[in-house]
Write a protein that holds these residues in place. Structure first.
Motif, short mmCIF file in Angstrom:
data_model
loop_
_atom_site.label_atom_id
_atom_site.label_comp_id
_atom_site.label_asym_id
_atom_site.label_seq_id
_atom_site.Cartn_x
_atom_site.Cartn_y
_atom_site.Cartn_z
N ASN A 19 39.38 46.17 53.02
CA ASN A 19 40.43 45.19 53.33
C ASN A 19 41.79 45.87 53.37
O ASN A 19 42.09 46.68 52.49
N GLY A 20 42.59 45.51 54.36
CA GLY A 20 43.93 46.08 54.45
C GLY A 20 44.78 45.75 53.24
O GLY A 20 45.55 46.57 52.77
N VAL A 21 44.63 44.53 52.74
CA VAL A 21 45.40 44.08 51.58
C VAL A 21 44.45 43.35 50.62
O VAL A 21 43.70 42.47 51.05
N VAL A 22 44.49 43.74 49.35
CA VAL A 22 43.68 43.07 48.33
C VAL A 22 44.58 42.73 47.15
O VAL A 22 45.35 43.56 46.68
N VAL A 23 44.45 41.48 46.70
CA VAL A 23 45.16 41.02 45.50
C VAL A 23 44.10 40.63 44.48
O VAL A 23 43.33 39.70 44.69
N PHE A 24 44.04 41.38 43.39
CA PHE A 24 43.19 41.01 42.26
C PHE A 24 44.06 40.12 41.39
O PHE A 24 45.15 40.52 40.97
N SER A 25 43.60 38.90 41.17
CA SER A 25 44.45 37.84 40.66
C SER A 25 43.71 37.03 39.59
O SER A 25 42.52 37.21 39.37
N LYS A 26 44.43 36.15 38.93
CA LYS A 26 43.84 35.10 38.10
C LYS A 26 44.47 33.79 38.56
O LYS A 26 45.68 33.72 38.75
N ASN A 77 47.08 42.74 40.64
CA ASN A 77 46.91 44.16 40.89
C ASN A 77 46.70 44.27 42.39
O ASN A 77 45.70 43.80 42.92
N ILE A 78 47.69 44.84 43.07
CA ILE A 78 47.77 44.74 44.53
C ILE A 78 47.56 46.11 45.19
O ILE A 78 48.17 47.10 44.77
N PHE A 79 46.73 46.11 46.23
CA PHE A 79 46.48 47.31 47.01
C PHE A 79 46.77 46.99 48.48
O PHE A 79 46.34 45.96 48.99
N ILE A 80 47.50 47.89 49.14
CA ILE A 80 47.75 47.76 50.58
C ILE A 80 47.35 49.08 51.22
O ILE A 80 47.83 50.15 50.81
N ASN A 81 46.47 48.98 52.21
CA ASN A 81 45.99 50.17 52.92
C ASN A 81 45.41 51.19 51.94
O ASN A 81 45.68 52.38 52.05
N GLN A 82 44.65 50.70 50.97
CA GLN A 82 43.98 51.50 49.95
C GLN A 82 44.94 52.19 48.98
O GLN A 82 44.52 53.02 48.19
N LYS A 83 46.22 51.86 49.05
CA LYS A 83 47.20 52.43 48.11
C LYS A 83 47.55 51.37 47.07
O LYS A 83 47.78 50.21 47.41
N HIS A 84 47.61 51.80 45.83
CA HIS A 84 47.98 50.87 44.75
C HIS A 84 49.47 50.59 44.84
O HIS A 84 50.30 51.50 44.78
N ILE A 128 59.77 45.47 47.03
CA ILE A 128 59.68 46.03 48.39
C ILE A 128 59.56 44.97 49.48
O ILE A 128 59.46 45.30 50.66
N LYS A 129 59.60 43.67 49.10
CA LYS A 129 59.26 42.63 50.08
C LYS A 129 60.16 42.62 51.31
O LYS A 129 59.70 42.36 52.40
N SER A 130 61.45 42.92 51.15
CA SER A 130 62.30 42.87 52.33
C SER A 130 62.48 44.25 52.97
O SER A 130 62.80 44.34 54.14
N SER A 131 62.22 45.31 52.22
CA SER A 131 62.42 46.65 52.79
C SER A 131 61.15 47.21 53.40
O SER A 131 60.99 47.26 54.62
N GLN A 132 60.18 47.61 52.57
CA GLN A 132 59.01 48.31 53.09
C GLN A 132 57.80 47.42 53.38
O GLN A 132 56.93 47.82 54.14
N LEU A 133 57.73 46.26 52.75
CA LEU A 133 56.50 45.47 52.82
C LEU A 133 56.05 45.12 54.24
O LEU A 133 54.89 45.34 54.58
N PRO A 134 56.95 44.61 55.12
CA PRO A 134 56.47 44.28 56.48
C PRO A 134 55.83 45.48 57.19
O PRO A 134 54.78 45.35 57.81
N ALA A 135 56.43 46.66 57.07
CA ALA A 135 55.89 47.86 57.72
C ALA A 135 54.55 48.25 57.10
O ALA A 135 53.61 48.62 57.82
N LEU A 136 54.43 48.16 55.78
CA LEU A 136 53.17 48.48 55.10
C LEU A 136 52.06 47.53 55.56
O LEU A 136 50.93 47.95 55.80
N LEU A 137 52.39 46.24 55.67
CA LEU A 137 51.40 45.25 56.09
C LEU A 137 50.95 45.50 57.53
O LEU A 137 49.77 45.38 57.85
N LYS A 138 51.91 45.86 58.41
CA LYS A 138 51.60 46.16 59.80
C LYS A 138 50.66 47.36 59.88
O LYS A 138 49.66 47.34 60.59
#
Length: 103
Positions: free
Chosen positions: A15-22, A71-78, A88-98
């Protein structure tokens, strides 16, 4: 290697993005809102609603050195937890998600 660790690593890999959550965690809810507001596609595993949840949480500590949720992973990076995502939501997050194919 434990089944829980194999399952966690498989989720991260597939998965490109995984959120391990409760489900009851306000920080988890906040992180999922950030991703929802950006229209991101992501996989979420609610550890408190999964039979292997506590084993997966222990495996995640091995994988990421972080025991807390989210515990969040994007593109297999923690990425880290909610405060890391918020930072990072306004700076790097959109690019990471893309890059992860989640936007």
């Amino acid at each position: 290697m434990s089944d829980a660790k194999i399952r966690a690593e498989q989720l991260i890999r597939e998965n490109g993005v995984v959120v391990f959550s409760k489900s009851y965690c306000p920080y988890c809810t906040s992180s999922k809102k950030v991703l929802d507001n950006l229209g991101a596609k992501y996989e979420v595993l609610e550890l408190d609603q999964d039979a292997e949840g506590s084993a997966i949480q222990a495996a995640l500590e091995e994988i990421s050195k972080q025991r807390t949720v989210p515990n969040i992973f994007i593109n297999q990076k923690h990425i880290g937890g909610n405060s890391d995502l918020q930072a990072i939501k306004s700076s790097q997050l959109p690019a990471l998600l893309k890059e992860a194919g989640a936007l």
